[in-house]
Design an enzyme around this catalytic site. Structure first.
Site, short mmCIF file in Angstrom:
data_model
loop_
_atom_site.label_atom_id
_atom_site.label_comp_id
_atom_site.label_asym_id
_atom_site.label_seq_id
_atom_site.Cartn_x
_atom_site.Cartn_y
_atom_site.Cartn_z
N SER A 45 0.83 -1.19 0.00
CA SER A 45 0.00 0.00 0.00
C SER A 45 0.86 1.24 0.00
O SER A 45 2.05 1.20 0.33
CB SER A 45 -0.90 0.01 1.23
N LYS A 46 0.20 2.32 -0.38
CA LYS A 46 0.88 3.59 -0.51
C LYS A 46 1.49 4.03 0.82
O LYS A 46 2.54 4.64 0.85
CB LYS A 46 -0.13 4.63 -0.97
#
Ligand code: GLU
Length: 504
Positions: free
Chosen positions: A266-267
């Site tokens: 994930s970011k």
């Protein structure tokens, strides 16, 4: 199937950046198409108007174009200023927002067939229904209020200009929706869990499901290769294919990308944008090689890890894509990148590394002679094998560009005194001063220094290296001396001697 008829697509939504997982999806589609001489198209899925990002398509094409090409249409703006239009059919990349009439027409076709219906429920009503279902601990879904409106009721609402969406009429039942996934094998979903999907939104734009299925059909897509996150959408798509009476393409869902702790990549936990990796100095060919290996390997017993795009085309096989999540190992990316950097020609490394060097905050103030290409090229000769990323140039070797600050306490080797160290440096200074300018070469410097140091390498070479670099770790002194040149070398040694004198 005739391989030449194979048609695959990469269908990104323009978010403003290219996710590494999307790069992998695009690559596998590309490899699959090229391997069998099929067609690989690019389709921009931009029907979610709330998520539009300015210049996202241009950025996406610019990034993707660094890695490989795609078929049907030139990369460039269409005449009317839009990317790809429908009139000419073959002007790619295809853009869904330019094809709205097509989706509307198909939604109406399903209404006429009784496979879809207009739903006039307000957002407030839907919200209330949802809340009630939640309170009863039931799965949340549309309650079907508008499913059986009479023709008259519908006409009346339309005359009143009431806002509506179009929903797919999903017939209940106990059965399963089952399909064969080329990666995951047989996959089944309970039919009763599928809601009456919205196909057309009240703003007249299609949902992802409608536009995706209509386009895959009209564009003759034979194989849908996409990320696992789209797996739950597939039964909905299958129902849509059935409703239209169309053939269902072969699905392949690629494994999720995971962080080393096996959570979803994930970011929040690091970079996921390809653009960020490029900006940090990862080479496109190394990144591509890296993502190719995220979820695929060339087969049992094959240990090759470095692949050119051409080799990937030859080796790629969907049968060797794994089902399990693929761990994104940043260390492996660094290693691969370093291998690719090592293999660059001197000219290529120079061209690619220069912009990264120019970005260093201190580079502006570097004296002119050290900004010249000949000088930078010498730096790169000694840096090349140590670089993991292009942005590492000058990072741990700033002393090659600007005068280092030397801590005199670091100068003596082991238990040597400042006095002894000064004498050792004095000897080095003398032998180096004797080397004629035109013999100031790496080999010659190394030979002279080693001969002078004899058995006492640490005693001689340590203080010399610290005097030249100010660092405890750096390339060997003959390499530094070669890069910075005779005059600077002698000056730095003299400076170090002065520092030692002050300690006496
Ligand atoms: N627009 C979807 C995406 O952003 C496409 C998914 C698919 O390939 O069907 O990835």
């Amino acid at each position: 199937m005739d391989d030449k008829k194979v048609r695959v697509r990469f269908a990104p939504s323009p978010t403003g950046y290219l996710h590494v997982g999307s790069l992998r999806t695009a690559l596998y589609n590309y490899l699959f198409a090229r391997k069998c001489g099929g067609t690989f198209i690019l389709r921009i899925e931009d029907t979610d108007r709330k998520r539009l990002v300015e210049d996202a398509v241009e950025k996406l094409l610019g990034t993707l174009g660094l890695f490989f090409d795609w078929d049907e249409g030139l990369v460039g703006k269409a005449e009317n200023g839009r990317w790809g239009t429908t009139e000419k059919g073959m002007c790619g990349p295809y853009v869904q927002s330019a094809r709205l009439d097509i989706y509307r027409k198909h939604a109406e076709e399903l209404i006429d067939k009784g496979r879809a219906y207009r739903c006039f429920c307000s957002a407030e009503r839907l919200e209330a229904v949802r809340k009630e279902q939640e309170a009863r601990k039931e799965p949340t879904r549309y309650d079907g209020r508008c499913r059986n409106l009479s023709k008259e009721e519908v006409s009346k609402k339309l005359i009143e200009d009431a806002s509506y969406v179009v929903r797919l009429r999903v017939d209940g039942g106990d059965g399963n929706i089952t399909f064969d996934d080329a990666v995951r094998g047989k996959v089944s979903f309970l039919r009763e869990t599928i809601d009456d999907q919205v196909l057309l939104k009240s703003d007249g734009f299609p949902t992802y499901h409608l536009a995706n299925v209509v386009d895959d059909h009209l564009m003759g897509i034979t194989h849908v290769i996409r990320g696992e996150e789209w797996l739950p959408s597939t039964p909905k798509h299958i129902l849509l294919y059935e409703a239209f009476g169309w053939n269902i393409p072969q699905f392949s869902h690629l494994p999720l990308l995971l962080n080393p702790d096996r959570s979803k990549l994930s970011k929040r936990q690091g970079d996921v944008a390809v653009e960020d990796y490029l900006a940090k100095g990862y080479l496109p060919e190394a990144l591509l090689n890296f993502v190719a290996l995220l979820g695929w390997n060339p087969g049992e017993g094959k240990t090759q890890e470095i692949f050119s795009l051409r080799e990937l085309v030859d080796e790629f096989d969907l049968a060797h894509v794994h089902k399990g999540g693929a761990v994104f190992d940043g260390k492996k990316l660094d290693w691969l990148n370093a291998q690719y950097i090592k293999n660059l020609s001197a000219e290529e490394l120079f061209t690619r590394a220069l912009p990264f060097l120019r970005q260093k905050t201190w580079f502006e103030s570097v004296e002119d002679s050290r900004k010249e290409s000949e000088y930078v090229a010498r730096v790169l000769v000694i840096e090349q094998d140590r670089l993991q990323k292009l942005s590492d140039v000058g990072e741990s070797s700033k002393f090659l560009f600007v005068e280092p600050t030397v801590d005199p306490l670091f100068l003596p080797w082991k238990k040597n005194t400042p006095k002894e160290t000064r004498l050792l440096l004095e000897t080095m200074l003398a032998v180096l001063a004797d080397i004629p300018d035109n013999e100031w070469e790496r080999g010659r410097l190394e030979k002279t220094l080693l001969e002078t140091a004899g058995e006492r390498r640490g005693d001689f070479l340590w203080p010399l290296r610290v005097a030249l670099s100010g660092e405890k770790q750096s390339p060997p002194p003959h390499e530094i001396a070669w890069v910075i040149g005779k005059q600077s070398t002698l000056e730095r040694i003299e400076k170090a001697e002065t520092l030692l004198e002050k300690m006496l």
